[in-house]
Design a protein around this motif. Structure first.
Motif, PDB file in Angstrom:
ATOM      1  N   ALA A  11       0.668  -1.125   0.021  1.00  0.00           N
ATOM      2  CA  ALA A  11       0.076   0.005  -0.011  1.00  0.00           C
ATOM      3  C   ALA A  11       0.819   1.373   0.013  1.00  0.00           C
ATOM      4  CB  ALA A  11      -0.952  -0.092   1.153  1.00  0.00           C
ATOM      5  N   ALA A  12       2.017   1.325   0.689  1.00  0.00           N
ATOM      6  CA  ALA A  12       2.965   2.341   0.975  1.00  0.00           C
ATOM      7  C   ALA A  12       3.468   2.701  -0.619  1.00  0.00           C
ATOM      8  CB  ALA A  12       4.117   2.194   1.934  1.00  0.00           C
ATOM      9  N   VAL A  13       3.733   1.623  -1.305  1.00  0.00           N
ATOM     10  CA  VAL A  13       4.427   1.814  -2.740  1.00  0.00           C
ATOM     11  C   VAL A  13       3.203   2.161  -3.525  1.00  0.00           C
ATOM     12  CG1 VAL A  13       5.135   0.321  -4.592  1.00  0.00           C
ATOM     13  CG2 VAL A  13       6.044  -0.258  -2.622  1.00  0.00           C
ATOM     14  N   GLY A  14       2.082   1.739  -3.165  1.00  0.00           N
ATOM     15  CA  GLY A  14       0.890   2.477  -4.125  1.00  0.00           C
ATOM     16  C   GLY A  14       0.799   3.775  -4.002  1.00  0.00           C
ATOM     17  N   VAL A  15       0.816   4.174  -2.672  1.00  0.00           N
ATOM     18  CA  VAL A  15       0.585   5.832  -2.459  1.00  0.00           C
ATOM     19  C   VAL A  15       2.056   6.364  -3.237  1.00  0.00           C
ATOM     20  CG1 VAL A  15       0.700   7.575  -0.625  1.00  0.00           C
ATOM     21  CG2 VAL A  15      -0.408   5.408  -0.279  1.00  0.00           C
ATOM     22  N   GLY A  16       3.292   5.883  -3.162  1.00  0.00           N
ATOM     23  CA  GLY A  16       4.417   6.681  -3.484  1.00  0.00           C
ATOM     24  C   GLY A  16       4.053   6.395  -5.240  1.00  0.00           C
ATOM     25  N   ARG A  17       3.439   5.502  -5.777  1.00  0.00           N
ATOM     26  CA  ARG A  17       3.153   5.527  -7.227  1.00  0.00           C
ATOM     27  C   ARG A  17       2.179   6.518  -7.676  1.00  0.00           C
ATOM     28  NH1 ARG A  17       0.414   0.503 -10.636  1.00  0.00           N
ATOM     29  NH2 ARG A  17       0.943   1.185 -12.543  1.00  0.00           N
ATOM     30  N   THR A  59      -8.485  -2.548   6.287  1.00  0.00           N
ATOM     31  CA  THR A  59      -8.330  -3.483   5.127  1.00  0.00           C
ATOM     32  C   THR A  59      -8.740  -3.020   3.971  1.00  0.00           C
ATOM     33  OG1 THR A  59     -10.051  -4.896   5.658  1.00  0.00           O
ATOM     34  CG2 THR A  59      -7.993  -5.441   6.827  1.00  0.00           C
ATOM     35  N   LEU A  60      -9.917  -2.218   3.920  1.00  0.00           N
ATOM     36  CA  LEU A  60     -10.377  -1.845   2.624  1.00  0.00           C
ATOM     37  C   LEU A  60      -9.684  -0.766   1.897  1.00  0.00           C
ATOM     38  CD1 LEU A  60     -12.601  -1.981   0.383  1.00  0.00           C
ATOM     39  CD2 LEU A  60     -13.915  -0.593   1.781  1.00  0.00           C
ATOM     40  N   PRO A  61      -9.133   0.334   2.619  1.00  0.00           N
ATOM     41  CA  PRO A  61      -8.184   1.219   2.005  1.00  0.00           C
ATOM     42  C   PRO A  61      -7.086   0.503   1.581  1.00  0.00           C
ATOM     43  CG  PRO A  61      -8.502   1.854   4.036  1.00  0.00           C
ATOM     44  CD  PRO A  61      -9.673   0.784   4.009  1.00  0.00           C
ATOM     45  N   VAL A  62      -6.469  -0.148   2.609  1.00  0.00           N
ATOM     46  CA  VAL A  62      -5.020  -0.779   2.371  1.00  0.00           C
ATOM     47  C   VAL A  62      -4.964  -1.658   1.190  1.00  0.00           C
ATOM     48  CG1 VAL A  62      -3.577  -2.321   3.224  1.00  0.00           C
ATOM     49  CG2 VAL A  62      -4.361  -0.393   4.788  1.00  0.00           C
ATOM     50  N   ILE A  63      -6.002  -2.633   1.140  1.00  0.00           N
ATOM     51  CA  ILE A  63      -6.128  -3.412  -0.023  1.00  0.00           C
ATOM     52  C   ILE A  63      -6.186  -2.736  -1.236  1.00  0.00           C
ATOM     53  CG2 ILE A  63      -7.452  -5.099  -1.412  1.00  0.00           C
ATOM     54  CD1 ILE A  63      -8.199  -6.301   1.589  1.00  0.00           C
ATOM     55  N   ALA A  64      -6.977  -1.620  -1.351  1.00  0.00           N
ATOM     56  CA  ALA A  64      -7.071  -1.118  -2.552  1.00  0.00           C
ATOM     57  C   ALA A  64      -5.838  -0.051  -3.047  1.00  0.00           C
ATOM     58  CB  ALA A  64      -8.218   0.182  -2.504  1.00  0.00           C
ATOM     59  N   LEU A  65      -5.036   0.280  -2.375  1.00  0.00           N
ATOM     60  CA  LEU A  65      -3.528   0.887  -2.302  1.00  0.00           C
ATOM     61  C   LEU A  65      -2.776  -0.237  -2.736  1.00  0.00           C
ATOM     62  CD1 LEU A  65      -3.945   3.488   0.523  1.00  0.00           C
ATOM     63  CD2 LEU A  65      -4.090   4.161  -1.861  1.00  0.00           C
ATOM     64  N   ALA A  66      -2.674  -1.126  -2.016  1.00  0.00           N
ATOM     65  CA  ALA A  66      -1.830  -2.323  -2.075  1.00  0.00           C
ATOM     66  C   ALA A  66      -1.904  -2.858  -3.557  1.00  0.00           C
ATOM     67  CB  ALA A  66      -1.904  -3.343  -1.063  1.00  0.00           C
ATOM     68  N   VAL A  67      -3.350  -3.122  -4.086  1.00  0.00           N
ATOM     69  CA  VAL A  67      -3.499  -3.604  -5.694  1.00  0.00           C
ATOM     70  C   VAL A  67      -3.049  -2.402  -6.597  1.00  0.00           C
ATOM     71  CG1 VAL A  67      -5.133  -3.850  -7.402  1.00  0.00           C
ATOM     72  CG2 VAL A  67      -5.719  -4.764  -4.827  1.00  0.00           C
TER      73      VAL A  67
END
Length: 245
Positions: A11-17, A59-67
Motif C-alpha cells: 500500500a505504501a508503494v501504491g501511495v508513492g506510485r 483493510t479496505l483502503p489498504v487493499i485498494a492501495l496495495a492493488v
C-alpha cells in the motif's frame, strides 16, 4: 497491524506510485489515503476500545492501495529480487499458493474456532427452536418502530432477525452505556423494583415489547402480575408481551 502483513508495504508503494503519477489529489485516491491514515492513528488511541473493528475497516483502503502498488512491487521482484522471488513473479499459481500460506492461516484458525463452538453446542451458536421462532414472531407482533426488551444475548439476534431495536444489544459497540443497561435489564427481569418503577424504566427507554425466554430467566408468573404487560405470543418456553401505555 501485523495481520495486514505484506499489504502495508504494498500500500505504501501504491501511495508513492500515485504521488509520482500526480494522481494522489484525485478525490477517490485522496479518500482512501486519508481513510487509511486516520484509521492507523485511531487504532493507537488508548481511550477508544474498538481497535479490532478499526483494523477490520482499515483493510479496505489498504487493499485498494496495495492493488495499485502491486505492479511496481512485482516488477521490482522480477528485476532485482532473488531467484525465488523472480520465479514467483512469473508463476501466478505459485504466488497465490504462497499468499494463501502466509495470509490464509488466520482464516483457518477462525474456521477451526467456529467448528469447535459447533461441536460443543455453545449456547451462542445453538438456540432452542421455540426461542428462535419467538424471536422471528416479533416481526408479526411488532411494527418497525418497536423497541424490544430482552436479555443481551437474545438481543444479539433480534435486530438481525426482525429489524427491531433493543435496549442492550451487541456490547458497547452498538449500545451506549452497555454495562449499565445490562444491570438494569437484570434488575427488571428479576423483579427487584416495584411495578411503578419498572413501568417508568420501560417508558424511559421507549420499550414497546418485552421478550421472555430461557435466557431472560424470569421468575415464574412474575411478568403476568404486571398490569402494564399484555401477553401476545406464547410458545410455552418463550413469550412476548406488549407494553400497555
Amino acid at each position: 497491524l501485523p495481520s495486514l502483513g505484506a499489504l502495508l508495504p504494498a500500500a505504501a508503494v501504491g501511495v508513492g506510485r500515485l504521488q509520482r503519477q500526480l494522481q494522489l489529489g484525485q478525490p477517490r485516491w485522496l479518500l482512501l489515503v486519508t481513510w487509511a491514515a486516520v484509521q492507523i492513528v485511531l487504532i493507537f488511541v488508548p481511550w477508544i476500545p474498538y481497535q479490532r473493528r478499526m483494523v477490520t475497516s482499515l483493510t479496505l483502503p489498504v487493499i485498494a492501495l496495495a492493488v495499485y502498488g502491486w505492479p511496481a512491487v512485482a516488477g521490482w521482484i522480477a528485476r532485482r529480487g532473488p531467484r525465488f522471488g523472480r520465479a514467483l513473479a512469473g508463476n501466478t499459481l505459485a504466488a497465490c499458493a504462497l499468499a494463501f500460506a502466509l495470509f490464509g492461516v488466520s482464516n483457518l484458525v477462525n474456521l477451526a474456532n467456529d467448528l469447535a463452538l459447533m461441536q460443543q453446542r455453545h449456547p451462542l451458536v445453538f438456540w432452542p427452536t421455540p426461542q428462535v421462532e419467538a424471536i422471528a414472531a416479533l416481526r408479526q407482533y411488532t411494527d418497525a418502530s418497536a423497541v424490544v426488551l430482552a436479555h443481551p444475548f437474545t438481543s444479539y439476534l433480534i435486530p438481525g432477525f426482525t429489524g427491531r431495536r433493543v435496549v442492550a444489544g451487541h456490547q458497547d459497540v452498538e449500545t451506549l452505556g452497555y454495562e449499565r443497561k445490562v444491570l438494569e435489564v437484570a434488575w427488571f427481569y428479576q423483579g427487584l423494583g416495584s411495578p411503578t418503577l419498572r413501568q417508568q424504566w420501560l417508558q424511559r427507554y421507549g420499550v414497546t415489547h418485552v421478550f421472555a425466554g430461557p435466557r431472560e430467566n424470569v421468575p415464574a408468573g412474575s411478568l403476568e402480575t404486571l398490569p402494564f404487560l399484555t401477553p401476545v405470543y406464547d410458545t410455552g418456553t418463550a413469550k412476548i408481551y406488549r407494553v400497555v401505555r
